[in-house]
Write a protein that holds these residues in place. Structure first.
Motif, PDB file in Angstrom:
ATOM      1  N   GLY A   1      -2.631   3.354  -4.507  1.00  0.00           N
ATOM      2  CA  GLY A   1      -2.584   1.908  -4.328  1.00  0.00           C
ATOM      3  C   GLY A   1      -3.715   1.315  -3.524  1.00  0.00           C
ATOM      4  N   ARG A   2      -4.754   2.065  -3.193  1.00  0.00           N
ATOM      5  CA  ARG A   2      -5.918   1.513  -2.492  1.00  0.00           C
ATOM      6  C   ARG A   2      -7.159   2.294  -2.893  1.00  0.00           C
ATOM      7  NH1 ARG A   2      -7.385   4.647   1.906  1.00  0.00           N
ATOM      8  NH2 ARG A   2      -5.806   6.139   2.650  1.00  0.00           N
ATOM      9  N   SER A   3      -8.279   1.639  -2.836  1.00  0.00           N
ATOM     10  CA  SER A   3      -9.540   2.236  -3.263  1.00  0.00           C
ATOM     11  C   SER A   3     -10.084   3.207  -2.215  1.00  0.00           C
ATOM     12  CB  SER A   3     -10.580   1.135  -3.529  1.00  0.00           C
ATOM     13  OG  SER A   3     -10.106   0.226  -4.495  1.00  0.00           O
TER      14      SER A   3
ATOM     15  N   ASP B   1     -12.465   4.731   0.555  1.00  0.00           N
ATOM     16  CA  ASP B   1     -13.312   4.117   1.583  1.00  0.00           C
ATOM     17  C   ASP B   1     -14.695   4.761   1.536  1.00  0.00           C
ATOM     18  OD1 ASP B   1     -13.118   6.607   2.848  1.00  0.00           O
ATOM     19  OD2 ASP B   1     -11.477   5.943   4.158  1.00  0.00           O
TER      20      ASP B   1
ATOM     21  N   ASP C   1      -7.274   4.972  -6.590  1.00  0.00           N
ATOM     22  CA  ASP C   1      -6.644   3.650  -6.539  1.00  0.00           C
ATOM     23  C   ASP C   1      -5.304   3.661  -7.276  1.00  0.00           C
ATOM     24  OD1 ASP C   1      -6.192   0.999  -6.155  1.00  0.00           O
ATOM     25  OD2 ASP C   1      -7.677   0.290  -7.594  1.00  0.00           O
TER      26      ASP C   1
ATOM     27  N   GLY D   1      -4.442  -5.364 -10.514  1.00  0.00           N
ATOM     28  CA  GLY D   1      -3.735  -4.261  -9.892  1.00  0.00           C
ATOM     29  C   GLY D   1      -2.657  -3.688 -10.794  1.00  0.00           C
TER      30      GLY D   1
ATOM     31  N   VAL E   1       0.861  -1.184   0.000  1.00  0.00           N
ATOM     32  CA  VAL E   1       0.000   0.000   0.000  1.00  0.00           C
ATOM     33  C   VAL E   1       0.894   1.229   0.000  1.00  0.00           C
ATOM     34  CG1 VAL E   1      -1.731   1.308   1.274  1.00  0.00           C
ATOM     35  CG2 VAL E   1      -1.835  -1.200   1.232  1.00  0.00           C
TER      36      VAL E   1
END
Length: 402
Positions: free
Chosen positions: A377-379, A381, A373, A350, A320
Motif C-alpha cells: 500500500g505504499r511506494s 522510499d 506498492d 490506487g 497504509v
C-alpha cells in the motif's frame, strides 16, 4: 418411503490449507445418527463424493466407513459421480456393492437402469427389474442417477451435441423412455439424481465451473414430471421448484458460504408419488467470520469476540498496510486464514488492478516498485529504490556474462 437428499461431500478437501477430515467424520456421524433416529430408508448422494479424482488412502477409508455405517443404520445408498470424482474409480465393484445395499450410478450405460423400491409396506425393499417382480410389488419408486456428463466424452454415446444442455437432455430422455415402459406394467414414480448446474441456482466460490460463461446451465423444465429431482454441484442448499432442489454441501468450503445454513432435504414419498420435503440442518464444526475494518478496531472491538474461535477472513482498510498484520491479527484471531487489503479512501489510481500497474511500468525498476506498492500500500522510499537498482544491475551484468 423416506429418503435423505445429500450431495457434494468433497471428502478429502481442505479449507484454505486446513485439513477437514475430522470435520467430515463429524458430519458423517451426524448423518448416521439422523438415519437411525428418523428411520431413513435411502440416502441419496448426488455427486462430488470425493474432492479429487485420485483421493488419498485415508479419504477412501472414510467413504468406506461411511457406507458401512449408513447401511448398518438400516438405509440403502444411491450415489452418482460428480465433476470432482473419477466416475470409473468411484464406480468400481458396483455390481458387488449392490448386494450390500450401495447402488452406484456412474456410467452413461446405466442411465435407464434405476434402483427400484417397493412403495407398498414399510422400509426400502429393492425390487428386481422384471415385469413380474414389479407387478407383485405394487407401486414402485424408481431412483435414476445422472452422473456428471462431460459433453466432449459422452456426446457420442448419447447421440447429442457436445454441450451440457444437449447431453443432459438426451440423458433425461432415456430416463423418460424407460419410465414410460415400466409404467405399462405397474405404477412407477421417479426420483432423479443429477450432478449439474440448473438455471436459477445460486453459486458460491467453492464450486468448480462446469463451463465458461454460464453455458453449462440446463433449464429447470427439463426435470418436469418427476416426483423429485435431487441436484448436486452447487454448495448452497436451495429450492428451485417444490420438486427440484439442491441439498448443498454438508460443510462450508469457502468463505463465500459463511452465511449458508448447511443441511439436507428429507423426502417422504407416498404410494401415489406425492412427496413431502422438510429441511435438515447439520451442526457446523467451526463458525466462519468475514471481518473488515482497520487493524486497531478489529483488535480492540468487543463486538468481534465471537470470531476469536472462528476461521477468519480479514480485509484491512487502513490507509497504509500495517506491518506484521497477520501476526497481530492471529494474536486475537488465531485461525485467521485469509488476509486482504483494501485501503479506505483510495484514489482511482490506487484502486487500479495490479496488471494495469505493470502495464504502466516503464522499466524493470518500475515493475519492482509497483509490486511493493501493490502488496503493502505504499511506494518504495529512496533507500529501497537504490537497493532495487543495485540488484537489477547485478542481475543484468550476470546475464551479460552468460
Amino acid at each position: 418411503m423416506r429418503l435423505l437428499h445429500t450431495s457434494d461431500w468433497h471428502l478429502g478437501r481442505s479449507f484454505h490449507g486446513v485439513g477437514m477430515l475430522d470435520a467430515q467424520r463429524g458430519f458423517i456421524a451426524q448423518l448416521v445418527d439422523f438415519v437411525r433416529e428418523q428411520s431413513v430408508d435411502v440416502v441419496l448422494i448426488a455427486g462430488d463424493v470425493y474432492d479429487r479424482a485420485l483421493p488419498g488412502l485415508d479419504v477412501v477409508k472414510l467413504l468406506d466407513d461411511a457406507l458401512v455405517a449408513i447401511t448398518d443404520a438400516g438405509a440403502k445408498v444411491v450415489l452418482t459421480s460428480g465433476n470432482h470424482d473419477s466416475a470409473i474409480r468411484l464406480g468400481f465393484a458396483s455390481r458387488l456393492l449392490e448386494r450390500g445395499g450401495v447402488h452406484l450410478r456412474t456410467r452413461v450405460e446405466d442411465l435407464h437402469s434405476p434402483v427400484l423400491f417397493s412403495l407398498a409396506g414399510d422400509g426400502a425393499r429393492v425390487v428386481t427389474a422384471s415385469a413380474a417382480g414389479a407387478e407383485e410389488a405394487g407401486p414402485l419408486l424408481a431412483v435414476y442417477g445422472i452422473p456428471y456428463l462431460e459433453p466432449r466424452l459422452v456426446a457420442g454415446k448419447l447421440d447429442a451435441g457436445a454441450n451440457h444442455f444437449e447431453v443432459t437432455q438426451a440423458a433425461v430422455q432415456r430416463i423418460r423412455q424407460d419410465l414410460q415402459a415400466r409404467n405399462a406394467s405397474a405404477p412407477v414414480h421417479a426420483v432423479v439424481l443429477a450432478h449439474t448446474f440448473a438455471s436459477g441456482g445460486i453459486t458460491s466460490d467453492s464450486e468448480r465451473e462446469l463451463s465458461i460463461g454460464g453455458l453449462g446451465a440446463v433449464p429447470l423444465d427439463l426435470f418436469e414430471g418427476f416426483a423429485y429431482t435431487a441436484l448436486g454441484h452447487l454448495h448452497g442448499r436451495q429450492e428451485l421448484a417444490p420438486n427440484v432442489r439442491y441439498s448443498g454441501s454438508p460443510l462450508a468450503y469457502s468463505f463465500s458460504e459463511a452465511k449458508h445454513r448447511k443441511g439436507a432435504w428429507l423426502l417422504d414419498v407416498g404410494p401415489d408419488g406425492t412427496t413431502e420435503v422438510s429441511e435438515v440442518l447439520w451442526r457446523a464444526p467451526r463458525e466462519l467470520a468475514v471481518l473488515r475494518g482497520r487493524l486497531a478496531d478489529l483488535l480492540e472491538s468487543p463486538e468481534h469476540s465471537w470470531a476469536e474461535t472462528a476461521y477468519c477472513q480479514v480485509t484491512l482498510t487502513d490507509p497504509v498496510r500495517p506491518p506484521q498484520a497477520m501476526e497481530q491479527l492471529r494474536a486475537r484471531f488465531p485461525d485467521t486464514l485469509v488476509l486482504g487489503f483494501d485501503p479506505e479512501g483510495g484514489t482511482e489510481k490506487g484502486k487500479a488492478s495490479y496488471s494495469s500497474r505493470l502495464a504502466e511500468a516503464q522499466d524493470d525498476l518500475g515493475v519492482c516498485c509497483g509490486f511493493l506498492d501493490h502488496v503493502r500500500g505504499r511506494s518504495a522510499d529512496g533507500l529501497e529504490t537504490s537497493a532495487l537498482q543495485e540488484a537489477l544491475e547485478a542481475v543484468r551484468l550476470e546475464g551479460a556474462e552468460l
